[in-house]
Design a protein around this motif. Structure first.
Motif, PDB file in Angstrom:
ATOM      1  N   THR A  17      82.126 128.359  36.040  1.00  0.00           N
ATOM      2  CA  THR A  17      83.086 128.334  34.930  1.00  0.00           C
ATOM      3  C   THR A  17      84.236 127.364  35.222  1.00  0.00           C
ATOM      4  N   GLY A  18      84.248 126.780  36.417  1.00  0.00           N
ATOM      5  CA  GLY A  18      85.326 125.850  36.772  1.00  0.00           C
ATOM      6  C   GLY A  18      86.461 126.510  37.530  1.00  0.00           C
ATOM      7  N   ALA A  19      86.359 127.800  37.792  1.00  0.00           N
ATOM      8  CA  ALA A  19      87.421 128.478  38.549  1.00  0.00           C
ATOM      9  C   ALA A  19      87.304 128.119  40.031  1.00  0.00           C
ATOM     10  N   ILE A  20      88.463 127.893  40.664  1.00  0.00           N
ATOM     11  CA  ILE A  20      88.464 127.595  42.101  1.00  0.00           C
ATOM     12  C   ILE A  20      88.196 128.883  42.864  1.00  0.00           C
TER      13      ILE A  20
ATOM     14  N   GLU B  59      94.716 105.558  56.119  1.00  0.00           N
ATOM     15  CA  GLU B  59      94.994 104.291  55.421  1.00  0.00           C
ATOM     16  C   GLU B  59      96.039 103.488  56.205  1.00  0.00           C
ATOM     17  N   ARG B  60      97.030 104.192  56.754  1.00  0.00           N
ATOM     18  CA  ARG B  60      98.070 103.502  57.515  1.00  0.00           C
ATOM     19  C   ARG B  60      97.482 102.818  58.762  1.00  0.00           C
ATOM     20  N   LEU B  61      96.411 103.441  59.297  1.00  0.00           N
ATOM     21  CA  LEU B  61      95.742 102.819  60.459  1.00  0.00           C
ATOM     22  C   LEU B  61      94.797 101.695  60.023  1.00  0.00           C
ATOM     23  N   GLY B  62      94.744 101.474  58.710  1.00  0.00           N
ATOM     24  CA  GLY B  62      93.865 100.416  58.203  1.00  0.00           C
ATOM     25  C   GLY B  62      92.420 100.867  58.057  1.00  0.00           C
ATOM     26  N   VAL B  63      92.224 102.184  57.983  1.00  0.00           N
ATOM     27  CA  VAL B  63      90.865 102.717  57.854  1.00  0.00           C
ATOM     28  C   VAL B  63      90.665 103.223  56.422  1.00  0.00           C
ATOM     29  N   ALA B  64      89.626 102.744  55.766  1.00  0.00           N
ATOM     30  CA  ALA B  64      89.378 103.171  54.386  1.00  0.00           C
ATOM     31  C   ALA B  64      88.945 104.630  54.368  1.00  0.00           C
ATOM     32  N   ALA B  65      89.546 105.414  53.481  1.00  0.00           N
ATOM     33  CA  ALA B  65      89.207 106.846  53.417  1.00  0.00           C
ATOM     34  C   ALA B  65      89.439 107.359  51.996  1.00  0.00           C
ATOM     35  N   ARG B  66      88.763 108.438  51.665  1.00  0.00           N
ATOM     36  CA  ARG B  66      88.920 109.100  50.371  1.00  0.00           C
ATOM     37  C   ARG B  66      88.927 110.605  50.610  1.00  0.00           C
ATOM     38  N   CYS B  67      89.820 111.313  49.924  1.00  0.00           N
ATOM     39  CA  CYS B  67      89.787 112.769  50.088  1.00  0.00           C
ATOM     40  C   CYS B  67      89.380 113.480  48.809  1.00  0.00           C
ATOM     41  N   TYR B  68      88.802 114.661  48.988  1.00  0.00           N
ATOM     42  CA  TYR B  68      88.304 115.447  47.862  1.00  0.00           C
ATOM     43  C   TYR B  68      88.569 116.933  48.087  1.00  0.00           C
ATOM     44  N   THR B  69      88.949 117.612  47.015  1.00  0.00           N
ATOM     45  CA  THR B  69      88.987 119.079  47.087  1.00  0.00           C
ATOM     46  C   THR B  69      87.542 119.582  46.982  1.00  0.00           C
TER      47      THR B  69
ATOM     48  N   VAL C  10      87.315 116.134  53.294  1.00  0.00           N
ATOM     49  CA  VAL C  10      87.052 117.213  52.339  1.00  0.00           C
ATOM     50  C   VAL C  10      87.884 118.455  52.689  1.00  0.00           C
ATOM     51  N   ALA C  11      88.440 119.076  51.674  1.00  0.00           N
ATOM     52  CA  ALA C  11      89.203 120.318  51.870  1.00  0.00           C
ATOM     53  C   ALA C  11      88.251 121.449  52.222  1.00  0.00           C
ATOM     54  N   GLY C  12      88.512 122.113  53.330  1.00  0.00           N
ATOM     55  CA  GLY C  12      87.674 123.245  53.718  1.00  0.00           C
ATOM     56  C   GLY C  12      88.004 124.478  52.898  1.00  0.00           C
TER      57      GLY C  12
ATOM     58  N   GLN D 117      86.282 118.927  43.525  1.00  0.00           N
ATOM     59  CA  GLN D 117      85.986 117.513  43.239  1.00  0.00           C
ATOM     60  C   GLN D 117      84.647 117.079  43.834  1.00  0.00           C
ATOM     61  N   VAL D 118      84.341 117.606  45.033  1.00  0.00           N
ATOM     62  CA  VAL D 118      83.018 117.292  45.608  1.00  0.00           C
ATOM     63  C   VAL D 118      81.959 117.864  44.693  1.00  0.00           C
ATOM     64  N   ARG D 119      82.306 119.012  44.228  1.00  0.00           N
ATOM     65  CA  ARG D 119      81.490 120.033  43.580  1.00  0.00           C
ATOM     66  C   ARG D 119      80.665 120.781  44.619  1.00  0.00           C
ATOM     67  N   ILE D 120      81.459 121.607  45.324  1.00  0.00           N
ATOM     68  CA  ILE D 120      80.841 122.611  46.171  1.00  0.00           C
ATOM     69  C   ILE D 120      80.741 123.836  45.280  1.00  0.00           C
ATOM     70  N   LEU D 121      79.571 124.022  44.723  1.00  0.00           N
ATOM     71  CA  LEU D 121      79.383 125.101  43.752  1.00  0.00           C
ATOM     72  C   LEU D 121      79.201 126.432  44.477  1.00  0.00           C
ATOM     73  N   THR D 122      79.964 127.440  44.054  1.00  0.00           N
ATOM     74  CA  THR D 122      79.858 128.765  44.680  1.00  0.00           C
ATOM     75  C   THR D 122      79.593 129.814  43.613  1.00  0.00           C
ATOM     76  N   ASP D 123      79.330 131.046  44.063  1.00  0.00           N
ATOM     77  CA  ASP D 123      79.320 132.146  43.107  1.00  0.00           C
ATOM     78  C   ASP D 123      80.772 132.484  42.777  1.00  0.00           C
ATOM     79  N   SER D 124      80.978 133.531  41.986  1.00  0.00           N
ATOM     80  CA  SER D 124      82.342 133.798  41.508  1.00  0.00           C
ATOM     81  C   SER D 124      83.037 134.915  42.285  1.00  0.00           C
ATOM     82  N   SER D 125      82.545 135.258  43.480  1.00  0.00           N
ATOM     83  CA  SER D 125      83.187 136.320  44.263  1.00  0.00           C
ATOM     84  C   SER D 125      84.449 135.759  44.914  1.00  0.00           C
ATOM     85  N   HIS D 126      85.545 135.848  44.186  1.00  0.00           N
ATOM     86  CA  HIS D 126      86.793 135.284  44.696  1.00  0.00           C
ATOM     87  C   HIS D 126      87.142 135.884  46.056  1.00  0.00           C
ATOM     88  N   SER D 127      87.664 135.034  46.914  1.00  0.00           N
ATOM     89  CA  SER D 127      88.088 135.342  48.292  1.00  0.00           C
ATOM     90  C   SER D 127      86.926 135.540  49.265  1.00  0.00           C
TER      91      SER D 127
END
Ligand code: ADP
Ligand code: ASP
Ligand code: MG
Length: 420
Positions: A144-147, A88-98, A135-137, A101-111
């Motif tokens: 269930t909404g768990a990260i 944004e400081r460089l004048g470039v429009a951008a949006r970030c997402y976790t 996008v956050a890698g 928020q994107v909805r990268i749906l995964t199974d529930s095998s944490h880690s």
């Protein structure tokens, strides 16, 4: 206009000047007329720092998996916000997402969650509005909404999965080396950058311990034929292209040498040599969800046999305990383990038609006085287990024996120069 997905690893976003450098690179790609999605890792060392905090507060017990993922995912949330501000400081429009928020749906095998689906619709909307999407890698969300997190190095997988979902023209993995080398250039400074490597070889390398790309990312790339390139964040250059077509190409005998120091070895001496004994030994281990890698069983004369297998080092204690318990039932003489091992592997699609590779490998190791403890082979790889103290000596000896050293005597510069 092409769509490009660019992923920047932890060292590429380790400081504010480096984040600003990434912002300029992304902005330049945008100005050249491309749509661009940027995937980021956490700042170098941040995931380890968070992990250490979790273990400290849990008094070295395993932290709760759901909460651990909640914690570890924050590292990437920091860098995406900072990069978007820098753009944004460089004048470039951008949006970030976790990932959630994107909805990268995964199974529930944490880690070690697996991506099931990506909702790319609003990313496409942003791109249409001319924004750079950041996008956050390494993370997603379960139903269930768990990260969740995707395993160490998982930002590579986020990038490739997004590239597949969006039909990107290329997925570019920017890191602290300028491509995929004939072996880890930190261990062999005369290693040579490969202009291209076949998908099959890259998959073997990743599974045999080369950490330059996460194995899931390579699997994903293969499944969807994502054009994938590894490049340096710090220097211009063509990097290494992962190719999917090998027909008609003259392949070198060996393309690279990988090593893995994350394994441990268990040996059971003097078990009765009868049908079903291997299944009886490994049954409890696999029932406990512990993956076994290499397996060796000797032929016996006296009706007794010795059995050795390797597991991931983090699962060694559990595997040893289980095996000791069951070995008594099996009537085994002794069970012992060894964590001071390393697996060295030769990888190359060219070895398919050459029988002499193994003997050249074993001779090179013998010339250095390195004893081989285990061997396993497939069509395009040969792996040996040796004492961990021989990691560097063994890798260098093999690199030399298969003529992989840089012909012009160049030495690799691994750490990127300070930029700013
Ligand atoms: P990032 O944080 O950018 O994801 P990684 O540390 O995960 O970076 O991967 C890059 C590192 O991979 C390099 O610094 C190098 O030490 C290591 N590596 C291991 N094997 C190879 C190889 N064959 N070619 C290039 N790099 C390799
Ligand atoms: N930050 C995570 C890690 O250190 C994911 C990544 O960098 O790819 O493993
Ligand atoms: Mg990585």
């Amino acid at each position: 206009m092409a769509l490009i997905v660019q992923k920047y690893g932890g060292s590429s976003v380790a400081t504010v000047p480096r984040i600003e450098h990434v912002a300029r690179k992304a902005a330049a790609t945008r100005s050249a007329g491309n749509d661009i999605v940027v995937v980021l890792s956490a700042m170098k060392g941040e995931t380890d720092r968070l992990l250490a905090l979790a273990y400290e507060v849990s008094h070295s017990q395993c932290p709760a998996p759901r909460e651990l993922d909640m914690l570890l995912s924050t590292g990437e949330q920091v860098t995406i916000a900072l990069l978007t501000m820098a753009l944004e400081r460089l004048g470039v429009a951008a949006r970030c997402y976790t990932g959630a928020q994107v909805r990268i749906l995964t199974d529930s095998s944490h880690s070690k969650a697996r991506i099931l689906d990506i909702d790319e619709e609003h990313l496409v909307e942003d791109l249409k509005l001319g924004r750079i999407v950041v996008v956050a890698g390494f993370q997603g969300v379960d139903e269930t909404g768990a990260i969740t997190t995707l395993g160490r190095g998982g930002s590579d997988t986020t990038a490739v999965a997004l590239a597949a979902a969006l039909g990107a023209g290329e997925c570019q993995i920017f890191t602290d080396v300028d491509g995929v080398y004939t072996t880890d250039p930190r261990v062999v400074p005369t290693a040579r950058r490969l202009d291209r490597i076949t998908f099959e070889e890259m998959l073997e390398m990743a599974s045999l311990g080369s950490k330059v790309l996460q194995i899931r990312a390579v699997e994903f790339a293969g499944k969807y034929q994502v054009p994938l390139r590894v490049l340096s964040s710090f220097e211009e250059g063509p990097g290494t292209l992962i190719t999917y077509e090998v027909e008609g190409m003259e392949e070198p005998l060996i393309s690279s040498i990988a090593f893995n120091r994350d394994e441990a070895k268990l040996t059971i001496l003097g078990v009765p040599d009868r049908p079903g004994i291997a299944a009886q030994i490994l049954g409890p281990v696999s029932a406990a969800n512990i993956n076994v890698d290499m397996i060796v069983q000797n032929i016996s004369k006296e009706g007794l046999t010795d059995f050795t297998f390797t597991v991931h080092r983090s699962e060694y204690e559990r595997a040893l305990e289980l095996t000791q318990k069951h070995a008594q039932e099996l009537g085994a003489r002794e069970v012992f383990g060894d964590t001071d091992i390393v697996k060295l592997s030769l990888v190359g699609v060219g070895m398919r038609s050459h029988a002499a590779v193994a003997s050249r490998m074993f001779t090179a190791l013998a010339d250095e006085g390195i004893n081989i403890q285990m061997i396993s082979t497939s069509e395009i790889k040969i792996s040996v287990v040796v004492d961990e103290k021989y990691l560097e000596l063994g890798t260098r000896a093999l690199h030399r024996a298969f003529d992989l050293d840089d012909k012009d005597g160049r030495r690799v510069k691994v750490e990127g120069a300070e930029v700013g």
